[in-house]
Motif scaffolding. Structure first.
Motif, PDB file in Angstrom:
ATOM      1  N   GLY A 118     -54.885 -28.597 -13.244  1.00  0.00           N
ATOM      2  CA  GLY A 118     -53.780 -29.013 -14.096  1.00  0.00           C
ATOM      3  C   GLY A 118     -52.485 -29.241 -13.348  1.00  0.00           C
ATOM      4  N   CYS A 119     -52.432 -28.799 -12.085  1.00  0.00           N
ATOM      5  CA  CYS A 119     -51.191 -28.914 -11.304  1.00  0.00           C
ATOM      6  C   CYS A 119     -51.408 -29.855 -10.125  1.00  0.00           C
ATOM      7  CB  CYS A 119     -50.759 -27.541 -10.807  1.00  0.00           C
ATOM      8  SG  CYS A 119     -49.266 -27.577  -9.790  1.00  0.00           S
ATOM      9  N   GLU A 120     -50.742 -30.991 -10.162  1.00  0.00           N
ATOM     10  CA  GLU A 120     -50.931 -32.000  -9.119  1.00  0.00           C
ATOM     11  C   GLU A 120     -50.472 -31.487  -7.752  1.00  0.00           C
ATOM     12  OE1 GLU A 120     -50.446 -36.826  -8.614  1.00  0.00           O
ATOM     13  OE2 GLU A 120     -49.398 -35.777 -10.233  1.00  0.00           O
ATOM     14  N   LYS A 121     -49.431 -30.670  -7.720  1.00  0.00           N
ATOM     15  CA  LYS A 121     -48.932 -30.168  -6.440  1.00  0.00           C
ATOM     16  C   LYS A 121     -49.956 -29.246  -5.773  1.00  0.00           C
ATOM     17  CE  LYS A 121     -44.788 -29.336  -5.283  1.00  0.00           C
ATOM     18  NZ  LYS A 121     -43.425 -28.768  -5.123  1.00  0.00           N
ATOM     19  N   ALA A 176     -59.433 -26.138  -9.485  1.00  0.00           N
ATOM     20  CA  ALA A 176     -59.664 -26.114  -8.040  1.00  0.00           C
ATOM     21  C   ALA A 176     -58.477 -25.614  -7.234  1.00  0.00           C
ATOM     22  CB  ALA A 176     -60.045 -27.521  -7.564  1.00  0.00           C
ATOM     23  N   GLY A 177     -57.271 -25.812  -7.757  1.00  0.00           N
ATOM     24  CA  GLY A 177     -56.097 -25.363  -7.024  1.00  0.00           C
ATOM     25  C   GLY A 177     -55.993 -26.007  -5.654  1.00  0.00           C
ATOM     26  N   THR A 178     -55.783 -25.187  -4.635  1.00  0.00           N
ATOM     27  CA  THR A 178     -55.645 -25.688  -3.270  1.00  0.00           C
ATOM     28  C   THR A 178     -56.974 -25.800  -2.533  1.00  0.00           C
ATOM     29  OG1 THR A 178     -55.306 -23.464  -2.348  1.00  0.00           O
ATOM     30  CG2 THR A 178     -53.339 -24.664  -3.105  1.00  0.00           C
ATOM     31  N   GLY A 179     -58.080 -25.529  -3.250  1.00  0.00           N
ATOM     32  CA  GLY A 179     -59.392 -25.737  -2.648  1.00  0.00           C
ATOM     33  C   GLY A 179     -60.021 -24.533  -1.991  1.00  0.00           C
ATOM     34  N   ILE A 216     -48.106 -24.944 -15.623  1.00  0.00           N
ATOM     35  CA  ILE A 216     -48.011 -25.971 -14.572  1.00  0.00           C
ATOM     36  C   ILE A 216     -46.766 -25.755 -13.731  1.00  0.00           C
ATOM     37  CG2 ILE A 216     -47.706 -28.441 -14.144  1.00  0.00           C
ATOM     38  CD1 ILE A 216     -49.428 -28.936 -16.651  1.00  0.00           C
ATOM     39  N   LYS A 217     -45.634 -25.490 -14.381  1.00  0.00           N
ATOM     40  CA  LYS A 217     -44.381 -25.260 -13.665  1.00  0.00           C
ATOM     41  C   LYS A 217     -44.508 -24.056 -12.734  1.00  0.00           C
ATOM     42  CE  LYS A 217     -39.421 -24.628 -14.430  1.00  0.00           C
ATOM     43  NZ  LYS A 217     -38.350 -24.498 -15.465  1.00  0.00           N
ATOM     44  N   ARG A 269     -63.317 -36.562  -4.913  1.00  0.00           N
ATOM     45  CA  ARG A 269     -62.350 -37.146  -5.840  1.00  0.00           C
ATOM     46  C   ARG A 269     -61.473 -36.029  -6.419  1.00  0.00           C
ATOM     47  NH1 ARG A 269     -65.648 -40.449 -10.192  1.00  0.00           N
ATOM     48  NH2 ARG A 269     -66.809 -38.482 -10.231  1.00  0.00           N
ATOM     49  N   TYR A 270     -60.283 -36.420  -6.872  1.00  0.00           N
ATOM     50  CA  TYR A 270     -59.316 -35.458  -7.391  1.00  0.00           C
ATOM     51  C   TYR A 270     -58.865 -35.915  -8.780  1.00  0.00           C
ATOM     52  CZ  TYR A 270     -59.121 -34.108  -2.462  1.00  0.00           C
ATOM     53  OH  TYR A 270     -59.461 -33.716  -1.190  1.00  0.00           O
ATOM     54  N   PHE A 271     -58.845 -34.984  -9.723  1.00  0.00           N
ATOM     55  CA  PHE A 271     -58.449 -35.307 -11.084  1.00  0.00           C
ATOM     56  C   PHE A 271     -57.451 -34.267 -11.579  1.00  0.00           C
ATOM     57  CE2 PHE A 271     -62.703 -36.906 -10.403  1.00  0.00           C
ATOM     58  CZ  PHE A 271     -62.653 -38.190 -10.923  1.00  0.00           C
ATOM     59  N   VAL A 272     -56.438 -34.746 -12.297  1.00  0.00           N
ATOM     60  CA  VAL A 272     -55.419 -33.855 -12.839  1.00  0.00           C
ATOM     61  C   VAL A 272     -55.590 -33.749 -14.349  1.00  0.00           C
ATOM     62  CG1 VAL A 272     -52.946 -33.404 -13.100  1.00  0.00           C
ATOM     63  CG2 VAL A 272     -53.807 -34.480 -11.006  1.00  0.00           C
ATOM     64  N   SER A 273     -55.856 -32.552 -14.810  1.00  0.00           N
ATOM     65  CA  SER A 273     -55.953 -32.297 -16.251  1.00  0.00           C
ATOM     66  C   SER A 273     -55.965 -30.798 -16.478  1.00  0.00           C
ATOM     67  CB  SER A 273     -57.222 -32.904 -16.855  1.00  0.00           C
ATOM     68  OG  SER A 273     -57.344 -32.544 -18.231  1.00  0.00           O
TER      69      SER A 273
END
Length: 223
Positions: free
Chosen positions: A93-96, A71-74, A26-27, A109-113
């Motif tokens: 997994g990365c909200e940014k 999905a990353g940046t789409g 994630i980092k 919709r967007y999901f973080v996991s």
């Protein structure tokens, strides 16, 4: 016009494709998110386009509910939408990275996991008609384990499609033992023997690509 170059972040990250803790992955993507799209353009990363092409060849109805997992940046959704698929949710997994996708207004919709064998995804069972992924089966990303696929399959409807684009698994054999000795194909055979999936006829198919390393599109159906 100045020639576009790969970022220093890309050059550093390219050496890190190996198994790593979730927090480290994630980092890594957080630090890369601002330059990710530009790097993929310079690198001529066309696997998202190729994955969308092969997905469209499955001839699934355009109004199905799709989860773009990892999905990353789409980048994948850009092409899925060009083929007429509109009902797409994003999981990453990365909200940014997802924030960059939000700016493009690509998903419903967007999901973080993160995704792994012990991580229950934030969806009810049997939610999606199809789940599609690109570039997630590579060292340091989704663990190549039966449990990972069980978590993914849980959110797909019976008879639905689980699909993904990936490099030749042997390309990663020296970086991750899970890919060595035909490990990925053996995993698919395990899933088949447990009556969890059947491989869609004529798959995997080679992805159309300008890149020299072979990449493949897999499509399996949940039983």
């Amino acid at each position: 016009m100045a020639e576009k170059k790969l970022s220093d972040e890309f050059k550093a990250i390219e050496q890190k494709w190996k198994p790593m803790p979730i927090e480290e992955s994630i980092k890594m993507y957080e630090s890369w998110s601002d330059k990710y799209d530009s790097d993929m353009d310079v690198w001529q990363y066309d696997s998202p386009k190729g994955t969308a092409v092969r997905f469209s060849e499955l001839n699934l109805p355009k109004d199905i509910n799709i989860l773009d997992c990892g999905a990353g940046t789409g980048l994948l959704a850009i092409y899925l939408k060009q083929f007429g698929y509109q009902n797409i949710d994003a999981l990453d997994g990365c909200e940014k990275m997802l924030e960059k996708a939000r700016e493009k207004n690509l998903y419903s919709r967007y999901f973080v996991s993160f995704v792994g064998p012990t991580i229950q995804l934030p969806f009810l069972s049997d939610t999606y008609d199809a789940l599609v992924m690109c570039g997630v089966f590579t060292p340091g990303h989704f663990p190549v384990q039966v449990g990972t696929f069980e978590q993914l399959l849980r959110v797909v409807k019976k008879g639905g499609i689980l699909s993904w684009g990936m490099a030749d698994p042997e390309h990663y054999a020296d970086r991750d033992p899970a890919y060595a000795n035909d490990g990925f194909n053996k995993l698919i055979e395990q899933l088949k023997s447990k009556n969890l999936i059947e491989v869609v006829k004529d798959h995997p198919k080679e992805l159309p690509s300008v890149q020299p390393k072979k990449r493949y599109f897999w499509a399996v159906r949940k039983l």
